[in-house]
Write a protein that holds these residues in place. Structure first.
Motif, short mmCIF file in Angstrom:
data_model
loop_
_atom_site.label_atom_id
_atom_site.label_comp_id
_atom_site.label_asym_id
_atom_site.label_seq_id
_atom_site.Cartn_x
_atom_site.Cartn_y
_atom_site.Cartn_z
N HIS A 58 -1.81 -1.27 -3.72
CA HIS A 58 -2.93 -0.40 -3.39
C HIS A 58 -2.39 1.03 -3.24
O HIS A 58 -1.41 1.24 -2.52
CB HIS A 58 -3.59 -0.85 -2.10
CG HIS A 58 -4.02 -2.29 -2.10
ND1 HIS A 58 -5.16 -2.73 -2.73
CD2 HIS A 58 -3.45 -3.40 -1.56
CE1 HIS A 58 -5.28 -4.04 -2.57
NE2 HIS A 58 -4.25 -4.47 -1.87
N ILE B 160 0.85 -1.18 0.00
CA ILE B 160 0.00 0.00 0.00
C ILE B 160 0.89 1.23 0.00
O ILE B 160 1.88 1.30 0.74
CB ILE B 160 -0.99 0.02 1.19
CG1 ILE B 160 -1.91 1.24 1.09
CG2 ILE B 160 -0.27 -0.03 2.53
CD1 ILE B 160 -3.09 1.21 2.05
N LEU C 11 -9.01 4.85 -3.52
CA LEU C 11 -8.19 3.65 -3.68
C LEU C 11 -8.08 3.21 -5.14
O LEU C 11 -9.06 3.10 -5.85
CB LEU C 11 -8.80 2.51 -2.85
CG LEU C 11 -8.14 1.11 -3.01
CD1 LEU C 11 -6.73 1.14 -2.48
CD2 LEU C 11 -8.99 0.06 -2.28
N ALA D 132 -4.46 1.54 6.31
CA ALA D 132 -3.78 0.29 5.95
C ALA D 132 -4.46 -0.91 6.59
O ALA D 132 -4.65 -1.95 5.94
CB ALA D 132 -2.31 0.35 6.36
N THR E 125 -6.10 0.03 -7.30
CA THR E 125 -5.43 -1.24 -7.11
C THR E 125 -4.81 -1.70 -8.43
O THR E 125 -5.47 -1.69 -9.46
CB THR E 125 -6.40 -2.32 -6.58
OG1 THR E 125 -6.92 -1.88 -5.32
CG2 THR E 125 -5.71 -3.65 -6.40
#
Length: 384
Positions: free
Chosen positions: A236, A203, A379, A268, A381
């Protein structure tokens, strides 16, 4: 006569009844690492052989295998029939043109007509007769010719052992989420935990437009480099721009880093739980920077509700971390001069030993959950 690669595994022999499961995971990881290259992998009595590949692919295969966790050592060998003449012909090919040598033989096939010492003596004698520029030195040779007589009427002949990555196969110790920045430390932390068999997702927090897109691409490149050790990873990416703006607007600037770290840990953990990760991993090293004190880590940990936080670099100094970064190939990318989000609104005198009561007082000036929800809505991904 066929060129093959012998793979010897690391700690798997210690796993008792679970050994088969670990070996299967190990084999899957090797197959993933060699994806796109013609080859076959076969298991033979506690080792694996990579076979039926093009000799022109040898260096590519070795370069990939040296990043597979679980490999103790590997050797490039010639596979021949278990016949003394064929073994001698292979020994001639791997023999150096000059220097001192000895022959070492391992005889797994106890039905072979000669024992290990007899095989070594005969092959060594024939090499001395054939090559005038070599001599025998059984105590301190310049090189060793290794002969491995297998149970399937084949022999493996080679002269070098190369050190593998060691550790445990990725995927055998659960899954963690690595907080990865653009610096030197976090990729090393991820590598160390992956070496113990943990599957790693990453992340990254960014502060665009205060940080540029090159900084983002730099971190993606670091995650790609790490993924060569982890058989792929998921990245992420979350924006914390609004969070930093609100901290800067409403809170004491000296608490910027402390408060931002608390937001990062909350976000997280939320994403880790959604993606099935069982812990968080950071690149923090005790006393390396102002925020990495016991009090700072305590402040960050206090917002975590469920998961453990692993800090594999906590006892390392910077030189040790840099050395490991060079060894795993991430150092050059890490030192590219693109800022990460922690440098945005950086105070001149950040709090180094924050009292939790003071942190909570500053944090009360913010709508914490709303900021977290809006950050998570950004977010992105990426599968690497």
């Amino acid at each position: 006569m066929e060129k093959v690669i012998i793979i010897r595994y690391s700690e798997l022999h210690l796993k008792g009844k679970n050994r088969g499961w670990f070996e299967r995971a190990f084999a899957v990881n090797m197959e993933k690492s060699l994806k796109g290259i013609r080859h076959e992998i076969h298991r033979h009595s506690g080792r694996y052989l990579v076979e039926n590949f093009s000799e022109s692919d040898t260096e590519i295969i070795l370069d990939r295998l040296k990043k597979v966790f679980g490999i103790h050592s590997y050797s490039v060998a010639l596979k021949v029939g278990a016949d003394m003449q064929k073994i001698f012909e292979a020994a001639k090919q791997v023999c150096f043109s000059e220097g001192s040598f000895k022959v070492e033989t391992h005889r797994a096939d106890k039905n072979f007509k000669l024992n290990s010492m007899q095989i070594s003596a005969e092959i060594g004698g024939r090499l001395l007769d054939e090559i005038s520029t070599i001599k025998v030195d059984v105590h301190n040779p310049d090189f060793i010719i290794n002969i491995d007589i297998r149970e399937n009427s084949t022999a493996l002949v080679f002269n070098e052992f190369f050190k593998g990555a060691g550790g445990m196969p990725v995927g055998t110790s659960g899954k963690g989420l690595l907080l990865i920045s653009g610096g030197i430390d976090s990729p090393v932390a991820g590598h160390m935990i992956a070496k113990r068999g943990m599957n790693i997702d990453c992340i990254h927090f960014h502060s665009y437009p205060y940080t540029n897109l090159q900084a983002r691409e730099k971190v993606i490149e670091l995650a790609k480099q790490l993924s060569t050790y982890t058989c792929g990873t998921t990245m992420h990416i979350v924006s914390v721009t609004e969070i930093q703006e609100q901290i800067h607007k409403n809170c004491s600037g000296d608490y910027m880093v402390t408060l931002l770290r608390r937001f990062m840990m909350r976000i997280a953990e939320s994403i880790a739980l959604k993606c099935g990760a069982q812990c968080l991993i950071t690149g923090e090293s005790l006393a390396q920077v102002a925020s990495q004190t016991v009090e700072g880590m305590t402040s960050s940990n206090s917002v975590i509700k469920t998961l453990p936080v692993l800090r594999p670099l906590c006892g390392f100094d910077k030189d040790e971390i840099i050395e490991r970064s060079r060894a795993i190939g991430t150092y050059r990318t890490s030192i590219e001069p693109y800022e990460d989000c922690c440098t945005v609104f950086l105070p001149k005198h950040p709090v180094t030993r924050p009292k939790l009561s003071d942190v909570l007082e500053e944090e009360a000036k913010l709508d914490v959950q709303a900021l977290i929800d809006r950050a998570i809505s950004t977010l992105e991904t990426i599968n690497l």
